[in-house]
Design a protein around this motif. Structure first.
Motif: not given
Length: 625
Positions: A502, A567-568, A505-507, A571-572, A574-575
């Motif tokens: 994950y 995954y969400q 893929e995100i960063d 992602q949160d 990392v954001h």
């Protein structure tokens, strides 16, 4: 080190060792939910905040932040190297090692000195014991000890010995073993006579009792005179007991006789018997009471109290029955009650009798039975103590007694206990109990008013700590939302393989904001790639040489997160981290531009940059909420 322990051997030791069993040798643990809790061995505390996770095979203190695996624990608590901690763990788990390791203490001059001093004491103890058990010189002392009821097995168990009247015999023996004369002087075993080329044994003609530290190593001696010498012309009498002076190895304030032998039994029963002297302890041991320790005839100290606090919940004070013994009992109670940890009881002895004499006169079985069944509460002791010091034929003294007892009852939590004692007072002095209750309420108000504001009415239970493991304690710095997100992301990376996919893929170029977390991320990524599996944090900790990073890792391991990851969620996280990182980079850049504008005296540009810095600072502050 000359030898390297293989990963296979380390893995075997980890697999066959339960960290709970090892830590329990040093800390009294109680199970709360999945984990075990106790008082931290690395700092003083009133509420247990030290936890051991059996499932993960790691420990962590929620108060001081210390953490690690079984090897880390032994390194910290014993002050040994990693290799020595591994060997100690293997010994505790009965695992054979295929190599021998000698401590490289020479790398640490102070530790090297301590080890040599211990060698001197161990050699001296063996010499004294040999003299007692196998020589004509020690026969009179041996006969005396046997007459006192001590068996040969007990004499061997405690390595009791005798120092010959030849005051240079021990010095000559140790000198022949090439011990440094300066160290012999520092050991405390000898006295230095000016003009003499030899050191004199300070314990000459005494029965010798080795004093061992918590690891079972001899660090000092106590000598009991065998025959009292007649008074000389000045009226001087030789002291009955003589202890080693304080040295690099020995400080009587934090020493408890027999703690090394009694510790496991104390933990098994969660109870310790506190005696005044080692003769009482040894007699009790021979009588089957194996959880006894002694404070060496001195008043109980705060340091000794702290040691006992981390070992037992219940304490029985079995001091001598004479007036000094009763006074010492009162002082011990005052020290033990300061942290409200112990359930304290007192074994009352007749005036002029000590536990050793009780055993000699009434027998081991009678002593063990009385010790279990004939115990006073603290309130009962205070009643007896006051009656020893007050003549209750005097009305004034009766009033003093009643008021003092009511003040002692005021802090008690148990309503039943208070009522029971008040009824006894009412019956003894023919006073209506409602009068006593009214007086007691006044004293209870005083107790509440004197309670420090910071002292909570209810202490946090050990199992509550796990519930709040994600949150910093009051005395530690506040953790921002971004940092909390970094920790949460690391936890997910520690335990879920899919999180690595994950994150990539995100960063693919993701970096943590804080250097510590970035370092842990890099080290664990290498560990994960080598092993091919996530988890095994106790094994990963062996790769970390920085204690601060070990503490961070174990703190993260106590997170209470959902057992599933999405995954969400990643992602949160990392954001949040990336936004904080981006804003911080911008702020740093603007601060550099402001310095340049000041150098050029560009006031217009300076005003613009300052407004931008204020705006960025507000945004950055918002991310912390």
């Amino acid at each position: 080190m000359a030898e390297r322990i293989s990963e296979e051997k380390l893995a075997q030791i980890r697999t066959e060792t339960n960290i709970v069993d090892v830590v329990s040798q040093y800390v009294q643990l109680k199970k709360r939910g999945k984990n075990h809790f106790g008082f931290c061995p690395f700092h003083d505390e009133k509420t247990p905040s030290f936890s051991v996770a059996e499932e993960k095979q790691i420990f962590h203190c929620f108060s001081c932040g210390r953490g690690g695996n079984v090897f880390t624990f032994l390194m910290d608590v014993e002050g040994v190297s990693f290799v020595e901690a591994v060997i100690k763990t293997a010994e505790l788990s009965n695992i054979a090692l295929d190599f021998s390791y000698e401590s490289h203490a020479q790398d640490n001059p102070l530790q090297s000195k301590k080890e040599k001093l211990i060698q001197i004491h161990e050699e001296a103890a063996a010499f004294y014991h040999q003299v007692l058990m196998n020589t004509v010189t020690g026969q009179a002392a041996l006969d005396y000890m046997i007459q006192r009821g001590f068996t040969p097995e007990t004499l061997k168990e405690y390595q009791i010995g005798f120092s010959p009247s030849n005051r240079t015999a021990l010095f000559q023996m140790l000198k022949a073993k090439v011990f440094d004369e300066g160290l012999l002087q520092e050991s405390g075993i000898f006295t230095d006579r000016q003009g003499q080329n030899e050191l004199f044994d300070r314990f000459s003609a005494r029965i010798i009792f080795p004093l061992r530290n918590a690891k079972g190593k001899t660090v000092a001696f106590s000598g009991r005179i065998l025959h009292a010498s007649p008074a000389d012309d000045t009226g001087y009498h030789e002291a009955k007991y003589l202890n080693s002076p304080e040295t690099l190895l020995f400080n009587k304030r934090d020493f408890l006789f027999n703690f090394d032998k009694a510790r496991s039994e104390i933990r098994r029963h969660s109870e310790v018997i506190l005696f005044e002297g080692y003769m009482d302890v040894i007699s009790a041991w021979q009588a089957g009471v194996k959880n006894g320790v002694a404070s060496m005839g001195t008043s109980l100290t705060e340091e000794q109290n702290r040691i006992l606090t981390k070992t037992a919940d219940k304490i029985v004070i079995a001091y001598d029955g004479d007036r000094p013994g009763v006074e010492a009992t009162k002082r011990a109670i005052e020290i033990l009650e300061r942290n409200k940890h112990f359930d304290i009881s007192i074994f009352p002895l007749e005036a002029g009798m000590d536990p050793d004499e009780y055993i000699q006169q009434k027998g081991p079985e009678a002593f063990a039975k009385a010790l279990n069944n004939n115990r006073e509460t603290v309130i009962q002791f205070y009643s007896r103590y006051l009656k020893m010091n007050l003549n209750l034929d005097s009305e004034k003294n009766r009033i003093t007694y009643i008021e003092t007892m009511l003040k002692a009852l005021a802090p008690l939590d148990s309503l039943v206990e208070r009522e029971l004692y008040m009824k006894d007072i009412a019956d003894e002095f023919s006073i209506p109990i409602d009068i006593l209750q009214k007086q007691l309420k006044g004293y209870q108000q005083e107790v509440l008013q004197q309670r420090p504001e910071r002292e909570p009415v209810r202490r946090t239970a050990p199992h509550d700590a796990a519930q709040h493991a994600m949150y910093p304690s009051a005395n530690r710095r506040k953790v921002t939302q971004a940092e909390q997100s970094e920790k949460q992301l690391l936890y997910r990376l520690f335990h879920f393989e899919e999180v690595w996919s994950y994150l990539n893929e995100i960063d693919a170029d993701f970096n943590f904001i804080h250097d510590d977390y970035q370092t842990i991320y890099i080290l664990y990524e290498e560990f994960f790639r080598q092993n091919g599996l996530v988890g095994n944090i106790d094994q990963f900790l062996d790769r970390i040489n920085n204690p601060a990073l070990q503490n961070v890792i174990t703190e993260i391991e106590w997170f209470q997160l959902d057992s599933e990851v999405t995954y969400q969620e990643i992602q949160d996280l990392v954001h949040i981290i990336r936004d904080k990182s981006s804003l911080q980079d911008q702020l740093t850049k603007k601060q550099a531009e402001m310095k340049e504008a000041r150098k050029r005296n560009d006031n217009e540009r300076l005003k613009t940059i300052m407004l931008e810095i204020v705006s960025l600072s507000k945004e950055l502050k918002a991310t912390k909420k």
